[in-house]
Design an enzyme around this catalytic site. Structure first.
Site, PDB file in Angstrom:
ATOM      1  N   MET A  19    -101.130 -20.065 -24.459  1.00 51.16           N
ATOM      2  CA  MET A  19    -100.272 -21.520 -24.319  1.00 51.16           C
ATOM      3  C   MET A  19    -100.365 -21.591 -22.812  1.00 51.16           C
ATOM      4  SD  MET A  19     -97.604 -20.842 -27.294  1.00 51.16           S
ATOM      5  CE  MET A  19     -97.150 -22.892 -27.155  1.00 51.16           C
ATOM      6  N   SER A  20    -100.950 -22.530 -22.299  1.00 49.74           N
ATOM      7  CA  SER A  20    -100.981 -23.009 -20.884  1.00 49.74           C
ATOM      8  C   SER A  20     -99.940 -24.076 -20.634  1.00 49.74           C
ATOM      9  CB  SER A  20    -102.124 -23.489 -20.497  1.00 49.74           C
ATOM     10  OG  SER A  20    -102.421 -24.956 -21.198  1.00 49.74           O
ATOM     11  N   ASP A  24    -102.991 -29.279 -25.429  1.00 51.46           N
ATOM     12  CA  ASP A  24    -104.212 -28.817 -26.140  1.00 51.46           C
ATOM     13  C   ASP A  24    -103.768 -27.617 -26.908  1.00 51.46           C
ATOM     14  OD1 ASP A  24    -105.998 -30.985 -25.964  1.00 51.46           O
ATOM     15  OD2 ASP A  24    -106.556 -29.988 -24.222  1.00 51.46           O
ATOM     16  N   SER A  25    -103.319 -26.565 -26.007  1.00 45.88           N
ATOM     17  CA  SER A  25    -103.020 -25.126 -26.761  1.00 45.88           C
ATOM     18  C   SER A  25    -101.541 -25.297 -27.519  1.00 45.88           C
ATOM     19  CB  SER A  25    -102.734 -24.285 -25.430  1.00 45.88           C
ATOM     20  OG  SER A  25    -101.748 -24.509 -24.434  1.00 45.88           O
ATOM     21  N   CYS A 112    -112.391 -17.357 -13.997  1.00 45.07           N
ATOM     22  CA  CYS A 112    -110.966 -17.002 -14.905  1.00 45.07           C
ATOM     23  C   CYS A 112    -111.082 -16.819 -16.386  1.00 45.07           C
ATOM     24  CB  CYS A 112    -110.120 -18.268 -14.627  1.00 45.07           C
ATOM     25  SG  CYS A 112    -108.347 -18.158 -15.481  1.00 45.07           S
ATOM     26  N   GLY A 136    -107.177 -23.431 -26.471  1.00 40.00           N
ATOM     27  CA  GLY A 136    -107.020 -24.845 -26.716  1.00 40.00           C
ATOM     28  C   GLY A 136    -108.267 -25.374 -25.912  1.00 40.00           C
ATOM     29  N   CYS A 209    -107.036 -25.153 -10.804  1.00 40.63           N
ATOM     30  CA  CYS A 209    -105.710 -25.336 -10.895  1.00 40.63           C
ATOM     31  C   CYS A 209    -105.241 -25.083  -9.548  1.00 40.63           C
ATOM     32  CB  CYS A 209    -104.968 -24.487 -11.973  1.00 40.63           C
ATOM     33  SG  CYS A 209    -105.554 -22.848 -11.891  1.00 40.63           S
TER      34      CYS A 209
END
Length: 383
Positions: A19-20, A24-25, A112, A136, A209
């Site tokens: 979960m970011s 989506d996630s 990553c 996600g 990011c």
């Protein structure tokens, strides 16, 4: 088999969701929870770099961790935040800087996924006795007739992220699940609203990011203060046209910012880190017909040694559609022969290989571009 192709009832199937903090996630976690799975949310804190932490569209830091925690609480699932900053710095950020200093154009998102999300996080999911790790990402995986799982482009071509996931190994694919691969993005947001998630309208995260406002050179200068080594700007014949303040300010294919008054448009053709030279030329000098790959990850059904002459489609940038090509495998090296030359192909980028040009094509693998042969610059390249 349940909806994740696992031989258990959903309530007996534990799934860790990465979960970011984005929509989506969060939707993935919500859909799996609603389907009755035993869902555990995990968020990785990857960096804390001042401006990047607070800007819109960042991920894996600051506000996003709060959003992931809030989404998990809303869904009623356990949630853990793990500090992976040191691992992320060593495996992704430092390598990003080293690649730029070597005159390459790296893609840290690939690294990553390869070294943090699908290696370290996957190992954590196994430690939690999970049956699968779900993310996600907009990419699809499906069982193959010969066993194992294949990786495919997502249903929504505008959201397809297969370019960034080519380095996923067959062993990882067997454990990973991508529930959004068969959904268009607008349906994902509709599901977020249906699930009552506060992040339903949250902007999408940026590809890189940890780079505030897209200024790569600022990041390199901070990580390597001595990196900005001045040098010469030369043409394809080696004639000096001007000077620059460091190759970290340039990428192959760049036209703007050269500050050269020569009467014709010039582009960065290649970077020479040893001599700190920026080589420029006409656009025609950017045309590339042959690409040598390193760090190859192969996902095809046939052995890599048997692909010599295989017709495929390849993607040399995430924003380009796959183009026809042929593979050559000789002396243990994989080379891509492009049917039509491509412009602006740079060492350090990814070249992703697909079975065909179709919108749902299978990903056969890919590698890091180690060398390019430009049509009009081969003598200089060989020199």
């Amino acid at each position: 088999m349940n909806s994740l192709d696992l031989p258990k009832a959903p309530h007996e199937t534990r799934v860790v969701v990465a979960m970011s903090g984005g929509v989506d996630s969060s939707v993935v976690a919500g859909l799996l929870k609603r389907a009755g799975y035993d869902v555990v949310g995990v968020t990785l804190q990857l960096y804390d770099h001042g401006e990047a932490t607070h800007r819109r569209g960042a991920c894996c830091a600051g506000q996003d961790i709060h959003d992931a925690r809030a989404a998990a609480a809303h869904l009623g699932i356990p949630h853990y935040v793990l500090d992976y900053e040191d691992r992320f710095r060593d495996a992704v950020i430092d390598r990003f800087a080293e690649s730029y200093l070597a005159g390459e154009t790296p893609i840290p998102c690939v690294e990553c996924n390869r070294s943090i999300k699908f290696r370290d996080l996957l190992g954590l999911a196994r430690d939690l006795d999970a049956d699968a790790l779900a993310t996600g990402h907009y990419v699809a995986s499906r069982p193959l007739p010969e066993g194992g799982r294949g990786l495919y482009r997502a249903l929504d071509p505008a959201r397809d992220q297969s370019y960034f996931l080519y380095a996923t190994t067959p062993e990882q694919l067997a454990y990973l699940r991508f529930p959004l691969g068969e959904l268009p993005k607008d349906e994902t947001r509709a599901l977020a609203r249906e699930l009552g998630l506060a992040v339903a309208e949250k902007p999408d995260s940026q590809d890189i990011c940890f780079v505030p406002q897209g200024r790569y050179s600022d990041v390199i200068a901070r990580l390597r203060p001595d990196a900005a080594r001045p040098g010469e700007v030369v043409d394809l014949e080696g004639r000096v046209l001007g000077r620059h303040e460091g190759i970290i300010h340039y990428t192959v294919g760049q036209r703007r910012g050269l500050k050269l008054a020569v009467g014709e448009p010039l582009y960065v053709v290649r970077l020479e880190p040893d001599s700190a030279r920026v080589v420029v030329g006409p656009r025609s000098a950017l045309a590339t017909s042959r690409i040598r790959l390193g760090d190859v990850n192969w996902l095809g059904s046939q052995a890599l040694a048997a692909v010599d002459g295989l017709p495929v489609a390849v993607r040399v940038r995430s924003t380009r559609e796959p183009r026809p090509a042929t593979l050559a495998f000789r002396d243990g090296a994989l080379t891509v022969e492009l049917a039509t030359p491509e412009d602006g192909v740079s060492p350090g980028q990814a070249c992703v290989i697909y079975a065909d040009e179709g919108p749902r094509a299978r990903v056969l693998g890919g590698g890091t571009i180690a060398r390019v042969d430009a049509l009009s610059a081969r003598p200089a390249q060989a020199a």
